[in-house]
Design a protein around this motif. Structure first.
Motif, PDB file in Angstrom:
ATOM      1  N   THR A  42      -9.281   5.251  14.312  1.00  0.00           N
ATOM      2  CA  THR A  42      -7.906   5.741  14.462  1.00  0.00           C
ATOM      3  C   THR A  42      -7.917   7.144  15.046  1.00  0.00           C
ATOM      4  O   THR A  42      -8.902   7.864  14.950  1.00  0.00           O
ATOM      5  N   TYR A  43      -6.801   7.504  15.636  1.00  0.00           N
ATOM      6  CA  TYR A  43      -6.611   8.837  16.193  1.00  0.00           C
ATOM      7  C   TYR A  43      -5.740   9.654  15.242  1.00  0.00           C
ATOM      8  O   TYR A  43      -5.182   9.121  14.287  1.00  0.00           O
ATOM      9  N   ASP A  45      -2.833  10.730  15.517  1.00  0.00           N
ATOM     10  CA  ASP A  45      -1.379  10.590  15.659  1.00  0.00           C
ATOM     11  C   ASP A  45      -0.771   9.678  14.599  1.00  0.00           C
ATOM     12  O   ASP A  45       0.409   9.419  14.603  1.00  0.00           O
ATOM     13  N   SER A  48      -2.428   5.093  16.295  1.00  0.00           N
ATOM     14  CA  SER A  48      -3.164   4.596  17.452  1.00  0.00           C
ATOM     15  C   SER A  48      -4.617   4.345  17.070  1.00  0.00           C
ATOM     16  O   SER A  48      -5.188   5.074  16.258  1.00  0.00           O
ATOM     17  N   ASP A  59      -6.143  -3.200  20.163  1.00  0.00           N
ATOM     18  CA  ASP A  59      -6.158  -1.774  20.485  1.00  0.00           C
ATOM     19  C   ASP A  59      -4.717  -1.363  20.723  1.00  0.00           C
ATOM     20  O   ASP A  59      -4.030  -1.991  21.539  1.00  0.00           O
ATOM     21  N   LYS A  61      -1.875   2.008  21.211  1.00  0.00           N
ATOM     22  CA  LYS A  61      -1.548   3.416  21.422  1.00  0.00           C
ATOM     23  C   LYS A  61      -0.061   3.548  21.166  1.00  0.00           C
ATOM     24  O   LYS A  61       0.698   2.608  21.405  1.00  0.00           O
ATOM     25  N   GLU A  75       1.646   0.850  23.777  1.00  0.00           N
ATOM     26  CA  GLU A  75       0.706   0.099  24.604  1.00  0.00           C
ATOM     27  C   GLU A  75      -0.228  -0.685  23.688  1.00  0.00           C
ATOM     28  O   GLU A  75      -0.647  -0.172  22.648  1.00  0.00           O
ATOM     29  N   TYR A  76      -0.561  -1.930  24.065  1.00  0.00           N
ATOM     30  CA  TYR A  76      -1.464  -2.733  23.245  1.00  0.00           C
ATOM     31  C   TYR A  76      -2.367  -3.601  24.119  1.00  0.00           C
ATOM     32  O   TYR A  76      -2.033  -3.920  25.254  1.00  0.00           O
TER      33      TYR A  76
END
Length: 91
Positions: A42-43, A45, A48, A59, A61, A75-76
């Motif tokens: 994970t990021y 944010d 994401s 995946d 975002k 986005e995926y």
């Protein structure tokens, strides 16, 4: 009789597995987070990253911070057994 019970149990497990994968696919396609996947990367944010389910992965975002104007998945990419099946970008 025992063979029939085993077949029924296997069929139930397969149906549940397919159902979770299809539900996650439609959630992600609708730009929502998957339910039955575990986040492995994970990021910062808040959402994401790379999510893994049984035989499939996603995946995503997105905008997951509270101050974002349009929160959620932007986005995926959806993979089944490592093969990319679908992807999308929210306008």
């Amino acid at each position: 009789m025992k063979k029939k019970k085993v077949i029924i149990c296997v069929a139930v497990v397969v149906i549940l597995w397919l159902g979770s994968g299809v539900l996650d696919f439609f959630r992600v396609k609708s730009f929502e987070r998957p339910l039955f996947c575990i986040a492995t990367e994970t990021y910062d944010d808040g959402g994401s990253g790379h999510y893994v389910g049984l035989g499939y992965s996603v995946d995503i975002k997105g905008n997951f911070m509270p101050e974002e104007e349009l929160p959620g998945v932007t986005e995926y990419s959806y993979y089944v057994l490592g093969i990319k099946m679908n992807s999308g970008i929210r306008d």
